[in-house]
Each structure stands twice: as structure tokens, then as C-alpha cells.
Design an enzyme around this catalytic site. Structure first.
Site: not given
Ligand code: AAT
Length: 275
Positions: A31, A62, A106, A137-138, A155-156, A162
Site C-alpha cells: 500500500q 485502541h 501484520e 498475511d492474517g 484491527d484491519s 490486502p
Molecule cells: N490501529 C489502527 C490502524 C489500522 S491499520 C490496519 C493494518 O491492517 C494495516 O497496517 C494493514 O497493513 C494491516 N492489514 C491489512 N490487510 C492485512 C492482512 N491480510 N493481514 C494482516 N494485516 C493486514 C486500522 C485502521 C482502521 C480504520 C481506518 N479508517
């Protein structure tokens, strides 16, 4: 010179912050990542042009993504976080007195690095002895773990790139299987004002797998519309009842917020099909 950073929250709405400095701007393998300094909210992390977190309001999101499930589960020893590479949710997890282990999965190592470089109050959690950081990848990780976690937090990012599969019914079924027999899942489920179809997809997907499904709300000023939703799926324990209150002094969450957060405005009840 005034620079303004804008998130296009909808095709017809821009959310702009005056910015004094750009600390990082890069294309990661997953990204576009930016860290800017804003006058109003302090440092801000953006992914694909969307605000992920800021110094000033990160505590709301959080604390609320973590504490509701952690405190309504009687014994949340082993916790998995999917996404959340900034470390903010992990910080809340590892400071809960009942937690022995918090695993964070993550996909993008550059998000973790940006947090380490610019958000020390979030990245502080990575060095905690209870914490384990996995870059993967989660979706893949969750399929390889069965009957292991007491609580899972998702927390995606929004359902683009992804994170698309993190909003699918198959993923919620994998979470169900990765949880122990009395486990609980909490996921961020976007804005009731702008993303009602995402909420329906999440609520519908989770309620197909879990016997108990509930939605709760919090105010996050830098997220689209400021009103944010979270959805919980539980195998056994009612998420509205507090069973293992953490004694930590928090900035948003407390016992009455826990209960009040489940009181939904009528238009939100309508989105999830409740009277
Ligand atoms: N703590 C608040 C920040 C976030 S970031 C969400 C994270 O999810 C990102 O760092 C992204 O890289 C990760 N992510 C995305 N897809 C996957 C996956 N398939 N596996 C593991 N991690 C992933 C959340 C903000 C939410 C609201 C914003 N408006």
C-alpha cells in the site's frame, strides 16, 4: 507555506488537516504509506490516503477495539491481533493483567517500521515480553491455528487491497475455529454513516458463525464521520457484561462506557436489522 492533507472519506467529502511536515512517504509492497505532522491532531499515519491513526485520538480506537472483549472475557490469556501494525491495540492487550501473550500478525513490515520511527507511544508494545510480532498475511495465519486463542481482535484497514478477505464469512469462520470453546472476536467495522453495507456484511458474517453477535460504538474524530463501529462475536460470554476489569487508568474506556457503547441509535439498529 501551508500544506493540507486530505482524505476523501466519500467521493463527495474531503477531510483536510493543515500539515507542517511530511515525515515519510513511500510505496510499500502492499500500500501507499505516509506519515505527516498535522497541526490539529499531531502525527498522522495514512495508508492508501486513509487515516489509520493520529497522536491525539488513537487512544479512543485502541482502547475500544481491545478493552470490550478483554474485559468481558473472564480469562483472556492468549490474544491474537490481526493487522494493527502500529502496535496501539497490542499496547492495550499486553497491559491487561490477565493476558499472558499477545500475538500480532501484520502483513506489512513497513507499517511496523513507521510506527517504530514516529509513534513511540504505540510501538512501545513491541518490546513487551508478552508480545510476539509476526509479519504475515492474517488470512493465511488464521487458517493454520485452531482452538488456540481466548480473544481475537481484527484491527484491519478498510475492505480494500490486502484487507478485502478480512471481511469475508470464510475469514470469520476461520476466526471461530482459531478461538477456544469460549472465545471472543472483536473487529473494527467502519462508520454507520458512510459504510452501512460494510457493517451489514460484518454483522451478517459474524452472526452466521457465532451464537452471540453485538455491535458497539465509539467516537474517533479523525475517522470518517467520527462515529465508529466495532462488532463482537462470542461463543459463550455476553460481551456487554464485564467479567475481568483491568485496573489500568485509561483515557476513554471505563465501566460505564463499556455498557453505554452497546446502546445504539435507531438508525444503527436498523442497519443490523434490530428493532
Ligand atoms: N490501529 C489502527 C490502524 C489500522 S491499520 C490496519 C493494518 O491492517 C494495516 O497496517 C494493514 O497493513 C494491516 N492489514 C491489512 N490487510 C492485512 C492482512 N491480510 N493481514 C494482516 N494485516 C493486514 C486500522 C485502521 C482502521 C480504520 C481506518 N479508517
Amino acid at each position: 507555506m501551508d500544506l493540507w492533507v486530505t482524505e476523501y472519506q466519500t467521493p463527495a467529502l474531503g477531510f483536510s488537516c493543515k500539515s507542517s511536515e511530511t515525515l515519510r512517504i513511500e510505496k510499500t509492497p502492499f500500500q501507499d504509506l505516509a506519515v505527516v505532522v498535522t497541526e490539529q491532531f499531531g502525527k498522522m499515519l495514512l495508508l492508501d490516503g486513509m487515516v489509520m491513526t493520529t497522536d491525539c485520538d488513537e487512544f479512543v480506537y485502541h482502547e475500544m477495539i481491545a478493552m470490550v472483549a478483554l474485559n468481558s472475557h473472564p480469562d483472556p490469556r492468549k490474544v491474537l491481533i490481526i493487522g494493527g501494525g502500529d502496535g496501539g491495540a497490542l499496547r492495550e492487550v499486553v497491559r491487561h493483567p490477565k493476558v499472558d501473550k499477545g500475538v500480532l500478525v501484520e502483513i506489512d513490515a513497513r507499517v511496523v517500521q513507521a510506527s517504530r520511527d514516529f509513534f513511540p507511544q504505540l510501538a512501545c508494545s513491541f518490546s513487551d515480553p508478552k508480545a510476539e510480532l509476526i509479519i504475515a498475511d492474517g488470512i493465511k495465519y488464521i487458517k493454520e491455528h485452531k482452538n488456540e486463542f481466548d480473544v481475537i481482535l481484527v484491527d484491519s484497514t478498510e475492505p480494500v487491497g490486502p484487507a478485502v478477505a478480512l471481511f469475508s464469512p470464510e475469514f470469520y469462520q476461520s476466526c471461530f475455529e482459531a478461538l477456544k470453546e469460549d472465545g471472543m472476536l472483536a473487529v473494527q467495522s467502519e462508520s454507520p454513516f458512510f459504510n452501512s453495507e460494510v457493517i451489514q456484511m460484518v454483522y451478517g458474517g459474524i452472526s452466521r458463525c457465532f451464537p452471540l453477535t453485538d455491535l458497539y460504538l465509539a467516537n474517533v474524530p479523525t475517522y470518517p464521520s467520527g462515529l465508529w463501529s466495532f462488532t463482537v462475536g462470542s461463543k459463550k460470554f455476553d460481551p456487554q457484561t464485564i467479567r475481568s476489569l483491568s485496573n489500568q487508568p485509561l483515557k476513554y474506556y471505563n465501566e460505564s462506557i463499556h455498557k453505554a457503547a452497546f446502546n445504539l441509535p435507531n438508525f444503527v439498529k436498523e442497519i443490523i436489522g434490530l428493532d
